[in-house]
Design a protein around this motif. Sequence first.
Motif, PDB file in Angstrom:
ATOM      1  N   GLY A  25       0.712  44.580 -35.951  1.00 51.19           N
ATOM      2  CA  GLY A  25       2.157  44.758 -35.816  1.00 51.19           C
ATOM      3  C   GLY A  25       2.594  43.718 -34.327  1.00 51.19           C
ATOM      4  O   GLY A  25       1.719  43.559 -33.608  1.00 51.19           O
ATOM      5  N   PRO A  26       3.912  43.320 -34.446  1.00 51.80           N
ATOM      6  CA  PRO A  26       3.984  42.580 -33.039  1.00 51.80           C
ATOM      7  C   PRO A  26       3.828  43.210 -31.766  1.00 51.80           C
ATOM      8  O   PRO A  26       3.753  42.692 -30.823  1.00 51.80           O
ATOM      9  CB  PRO A  26       5.622  42.232 -33.383  1.00 51.80           C
ATOM     10  CG  PRO A  26       6.051  43.439 -34.560  1.00 51.80           C
ATOM     11  CD  PRO A  26       4.883  43.641 -35.081  1.00 51.80           C
ATOM     12  N   ALA A  27       4.189  44.559 -31.828  1.00 47.08           N
ATOM     13  CA  ALA A  27       4.244  45.325 -30.632  1.00 47.08           C
ATOM     14  C   ALA A  27       2.720  45.627 -29.876  1.00 47.08           C
ATOM     15  O   ALA A  27       2.618  45.668 -28.925  1.00 47.08           O
ATOM     16  CB  ALA A  27       4.785  46.754 -30.577  1.00 47.08           C
ATOM     17  N   LEU A  28       1.660  45.589 -30.920  1.00 45.58           N
ATOM     18  CA  LEU A  28       0.402  45.916 -30.405  1.00 45.58           C
ATOM     19  C   LEU A  28      -0.569  44.475 -30.500  1.00 45.58           C
ATOM     20  O   LEU A  28      -1.513  44.650 -29.831  1.00 45.58           O
ATOM     21  CB  LEU A  28      -0.266  46.897 -31.496  1.00 45.58           C
ATOM     22  CG  LEU A  28       0.316  48.250 -31.528  1.00 45.58           C
ATOM     23  CD1 LEU A  28      -0.432  49.120 -32.282  1.00 45.58           C
ATOM     24  CD2 LEU A  28       0.334  49.005 -29.881  1.00 45.58           C
ATOM     25  N   SER A  29      -0.166  43.581 -31.287  1.00 46.74           N
ATOM     26  CA  SER A  29      -0.729  42.404 -31.107  1.00 46.74           C
ATOM     27  C   SER A  29      -1.114  41.643 -29.863  1.00 46.74           C
ATOM     28  O   SER A  29      -2.010  40.704 -29.861  1.00 46.74           O
ATOM     29  CB  SER A  29      -0.327  41.331 -32.223  1.00 46.74           C
ATOM     30  OG  SER A  29       0.963  41.037 -31.978  1.00 46.74           O
ATOM     31  N   GLN A  30      -0.062  41.960 -28.990  1.00 44.63           N
ATOM     32  CA  GLN A  30      -0.245  41.172 -27.713  1.00 44.63           C
ATOM     33  C   GLN A  30      -1.131  41.857 -26.664  1.00 44.63           C
ATOM     34  O   GLN A  30      -1.864  41.456 -25.587  1.00 44.63           O
ATOM     35  CB  GLN A  30       1.058  40.974 -26.943  1.00 44.63           C
ATOM     36  CG  GLN A  30       2.060  40.263 -28.009  1.00 44.63           C
ATOM     37  CD  GLN A  30       1.751  38.976 -28.468  1.00 44.63           C
ATOM     38  OE1 GLN A  30       1.282  38.320 -27.393  1.00 44.63           O
ATOM     39  NE2 GLN A  30       1.807  38.435 -29.620  1.00 44.63           N
ATOM     40  N   PHE A  31      -1.620  43.047 -27.111  1.00 41.87           N
ATOM     41  CA  PHE A  31      -2.637  43.810 -26.113  1.00 41.87           C
ATOM     42  C   PHE A  31      -3.804  43.224 -26.051  1.00 41.87           C
ATOM     43  O   PHE A  31      -4.545  43.193 -27.223  1.00 41.87           O
ATOM     44  CB  PHE A  31      -2.472  45.474 -26.541  1.00 41.87           C
ATOM     45  CG  PHE A  31      -3.397  46.130 -25.607  1.00 41.87           C
ATOM     46  CD1 PHE A  31      -3.027  46.604 -24.345  1.00 41.87           C
ATOM     47  CD2 PHE A  31      -4.682  46.253 -25.992  1.00 41.87           C
ATOM     48  CE1 PHE A  31      -3.764  47.222 -23.623  1.00 41.87           C
ATOM     49  CE2 PHE A  31      -5.631  47.094 -25.155  1.00 41.87           C
ATOM     50  CZ  PHE A  31      -5.390  47.763 -24.050  1.00 41.87           C
ATOM     51  N   CYS A  32      -4.482  42.934 -25.212  1.00 43.71           N
ATOM     52  CA  CYS A  32      -5.870  42.564 -24.912  1.00 43.71           C
ATOM     53  C   CYS A  32      -6.376  42.805 -23.526  1.00 43.71           C
ATOM     54  O   CYS A  32      -5.575  42.336 -22.419  1.00 43.71           O
ATOM     55  CB  CYS A  32      -5.769  40.953 -25.159  1.00 43.71           C
ATOM     56  SG  CYS A  32      -7.690  40.299 -25.087  1.00 43.71           S
ATOM     57  N   LEU A  33      -7.407  43.370 -23.475  1.00 42.20           N
ATOM     58  CA  LEU A  33      -8.224  44.035 -22.074  1.00 42.20           C
ATOM     59  C   LEU A  33      -9.519  43.250 -22.181  1.00 42.20           C
ATOM     60  O   LEU A  33     -10.510  43.481 -23.115  1.00 42.20           O
ATOM     61  CB  LEU A  33      -8.209  45.397 -22.160  1.00 42.20           C
ATOM     62  CG  LEU A  33      -9.080  45.982 -20.947  1.00 42.20           C
ATOM     63  CD1 LEU A  33      -8.187  45.757 -19.510  1.00 42.20           C
ATOM     64  CD2 LEU A  33      -9.263  47.328 -21.180  1.00 42.20           C
ATOM     65  N   GLU A  34      -9.583  42.258 -21.048  1.00 39.50           N
ATOM     66  CA  GLU A  34     -11.085  41.721 -20.957  1.00 39.50           C
ATOM     67  C   GLU A  34     -12.050  42.679 -20.220  1.00 39.50           C
ATOM     68  O   GLU A  34     -11.937  43.183 -19.180  1.00 39.50           O
ATOM     69  CB  GLU A  34     -10.659  40.631 -20.399  1.00 39.50           C
ATOM     70  CG  GLU A  34     -12.055  39.707 -19.998  1.00 39.50           C
ATOM     71  CD  GLU A  34     -11.849  38.355 -19.306  1.00 39.50           C
ATOM     72  OE1 GLU A  34     -13.014  37.915 -18.932  1.00 39.50           O
ATOM     73  OE2 GLU A  34     -10.830  38.038 -18.853  1.00 39.50           O
ATOM     74  N   VAL A  35     -13.074  43.021 -20.942  1.00 40.13           N
ATOM     75  CA  VAL A  35     -13.988  44.031 -20.376  1.00 40.13           C
ATOM     76  C   VAL A  35     -15.402  43.270 -20.228  1.00 40.13           C
ATOM     77  O   VAL A  35     -15.697  42.543 -21.105  1.00 40.13           O
ATOM     78  CB  VAL A  35     -14.371  45.249 -21.254  1.00 40.13           C
ATOM     79  CG1 VAL A  35     -15.344  46.138 -20.721  1.00 40.13           C
ATOM     80  CG2 VAL A  35     -13.176  45.848 -21.530  1.00 40.13           C
ATOM     81  N   THR A  36     -15.745  43.132 -18.978  1.00 35.49           N
ATOM     82  CA  THR A  36     -16.930  42.440 -18.518  1.00 35.49           C
ATOM     83  C   THR A  36     -18.034  43.230 -18.349  1.00 35.49           C
ATOM     84  O   THR A  36     -17.945  44.576 -17.826  1.00 35.49           O
ATOM     85  CB  THR A  36     -16.763  41.657 -17.143  1.00 35.49           C
ATOM     86  OG1 THR A  36     -16.384  42.290 -16.264  1.00 35.49           O
ATOM     87  CG2 THR A  36     -15.751  40.530 -17.550  1.00 35.49           C
ATOM     88  N   ASP A  37     -19.331  42.876 -18.539  1.00 35.29           N
ATOM     89  CA  ASP A  37     -20.618  43.544 -18.171  1.00 35.29           C
ATOM     90  C   ASP A  37     -21.545  42.761 -17.112  1.00 35.29           C
ATOM     91  O   ASP A  37     -21.926  41.993 -17.155  1.00 35.29           O
ATOM     92  CB  ASP A  37     -21.291  43.567 -19.576  1.00 35.29           C
ATOM     93  CG  ASP A  37     -22.555  44.637 -19.541  1.00 35.29           C
ATOM     94  OD1 ASP A  37     -22.823  45.112 -18.391  1.00 35.29           O
ATOM     95  OD2 ASP A  37     -23.306  44.638 -20.598  1.00 35.29           O
ATOM     96  N   PRO A  38     -21.514  43.757 -15.932  1.00 35.43           N
ATOM     97  CA  PRO A  38     -22.082  43.277 -14.754  1.00 35.43           C
ATOM     98  C   PRO A  38     -23.639  42.907 -15.149  1.00 35.43           C
ATOM     99  O   PRO A  38     -24.324  42.145 -14.577  1.00 35.43           O
ATOM    100  CB  PRO A  38     -21.947  44.008 -13.758  1.00 35.43           C
ATOM    101  CG  PRO A  38     -20.614  44.772 -14.249  1.00 35.43           C
ATOM    102  CD  PRO A  38     -20.597  44.790 -15.675  1.00 35.43           C
ATOM    103  N   ALA A  39     -24.101  43.802 -16.145  1.00 34.08           N
ATOM    104  CA  ALA A  39     -25.538  43.637 -16.463  1.00 34.08           C
ATOM    105  C   ALA A  39     -26.071  42.255 -17.278  1.00 34.08           C
ATOM    106  O   ALA A  39     -27.020  41.894 -17.573  1.00 34.08           O
ATOM    107  CB  ALA A  39     -25.909  44.860 -17.192  1.00 34.08           C
ATOM    108  N   GLY A  40     -24.833  41.775 -17.744  1.00 35.85           N
ATOM    109  CA  GLY A  40     -24.917  40.411 -18.574  1.00 35.85           C
ATOM    110  C   GLY A  40     -25.551  40.703 -19.807  1.00 35.85           C
ATOM    111  O   GLY A  40     -26.055  39.822 -20.621  1.00 35.85           O
ATOM    112  N   ARG A  41     -25.485  41.758 -20.352  1.00 39.21           N
ATOM    113  CA  ARG A  41     -25.621  42.024 -21.800  1.00 39.21           C
ATOM    114  C   ARG A  41     -24.753  41.224 -22.723  1.00 39.21           C
ATOM    115  O   ARG A  41     -23.763  41.057 -22.475  1.00 39.21           O
ATOM    116  CB  ARG A  41     -25.767  43.596 -22.188  1.00 39.21           C
ATOM    117  CG  ARG A  41     -26.679  44.368 -21.573  1.00 39.21           C
ATOM    118  CD  ARG A  41     -26.669  45.863 -21.692  1.00 39.21           C
ATOM    119  NE  ARG A  41     -25.737  46.257 -20.992  1.00 39.21           N
ATOM    120  CZ  ARG A  41     -25.103  47.463 -20.694  1.00 39.21           C
ATOM    121  NH1 ARG A  41     -25.852  48.518 -21.376  1.00 39.21           N
ATOM    122  NH2 ARG A  41     -24.421  48.138 -19.775  1.00 39.21           N
TER     123      ARG A  41
END
Length: 420
Positions: A311-327
């Motif tokens: 839906g239009p309300a949720l499609s814009q949500f995006c959280l970038e999660v990085t992994d310091p261990a490089g996996r």
Amino acid sequence: GDPTSELRASFASGERRVTAGDYLGQWEVSVGGGPRRRMGETEFLCFLESQEGRVDHREAILELLSSASDLYEGAGLRRHKLVAQIAIADEHVRCGKVQEARAMLLEVAAAQRSEGWDHPLADVLLRLRKCAQLLRMTREHVLHSLELCGLEGTVEEDQRVAIFSSVMAVLSSGEEPAPGEDASGAEAGMAALLSRAAYAFDMDQEGGAGGCVTLASLATAKGAEAIALGQDARAVVSLSSRAPLPLEVRGIRAQFSDGSECETRGAVALEPGVQAKIPLSFCPKLAGDVRCHKLEVLLGDAAALHWSGDGPALSQFCLEVTDPAGRPRAESQGQAQHQAKRQDPISCSFTIKTPPGEFPLLRQAVDAEGRSPVPPRFVIFARLSSQEDALVIREARVEGAGTGCRISAFPPLRGAGLGA
């Protein structure tokens, strides 16, 4: 009493008997078996009314209204047709065909909702509430009532408040927990409360209720657009209400594309016309772009409102999660679904301009590796799919100069040298 009423009653009971007179159009009446006499004007009108009252005109009315609706449609007068459909629905209700009336009113409401005609929509919603009440469809009655509460200025304010109060009374009468079940729901959490809700509404499909309760957005908290794996993520749900009185939200549950989820419990009052911001906290399970797969809101004790990630309300949500261990980054479920949609094949034909002498090399390369350099100057009938900014040929048949072959794979073509 009223003399006219007494005349109608005497004709209905048969006390006054009417017979044809000596001349065409002349009527005579006898009272209680007495002598016949010519009818007076008032008697004649009451007699005609009693005769008309014995005839069932409903089927004839439905036939005429249906004919008018077809004529309006043929003439391209769509809004005139909607008025005729409302009249047909009213006749269906009088005939006891409530299901047919409801189906027609739903069609009219969808058209008026899409064009933003709030006053005619409110009129239809009142009819739909009546149909739901006659059919004992409590869920639909709640749905139409919620939408009606969100249409400010379309009905009298006291009527709007009364409708809202009746809906809240229904939503506050949630089901009692089964014997032996934790009444607080603390063990199962918000998922158990949502599953026990008597009424579930898909807010993306049943947009009417969205007029009363609106999910403005789900966004990451300021300064927390990107986090490292293992850290808690912070998001904010923005809800607003157009109800005439404060609307109580009992809890929220969100599910994310990496399999993580979070919930918040406790009553939050949505004030009319004021956007409430409710914080959420969760711990992502995978690195990558995390999207919201589903959001659920518990309204009162008995209504669960659902929004999907498309839906239009949720499609814009995006959280970038990085992994310091490089996996390796795990592709989120939302990304996979988005990619699958973009790879839906399309049928087409086009020409690619290259020297014909390369055709034997092309065929050799296809047979050896299943890959191909730039194809020759032949017409290719292909099924394509989009991938990023390139076109990928999934299946192709090359024809030209009396020679043909079937190709199963190509490298991505980025538009250079392609002719329509």
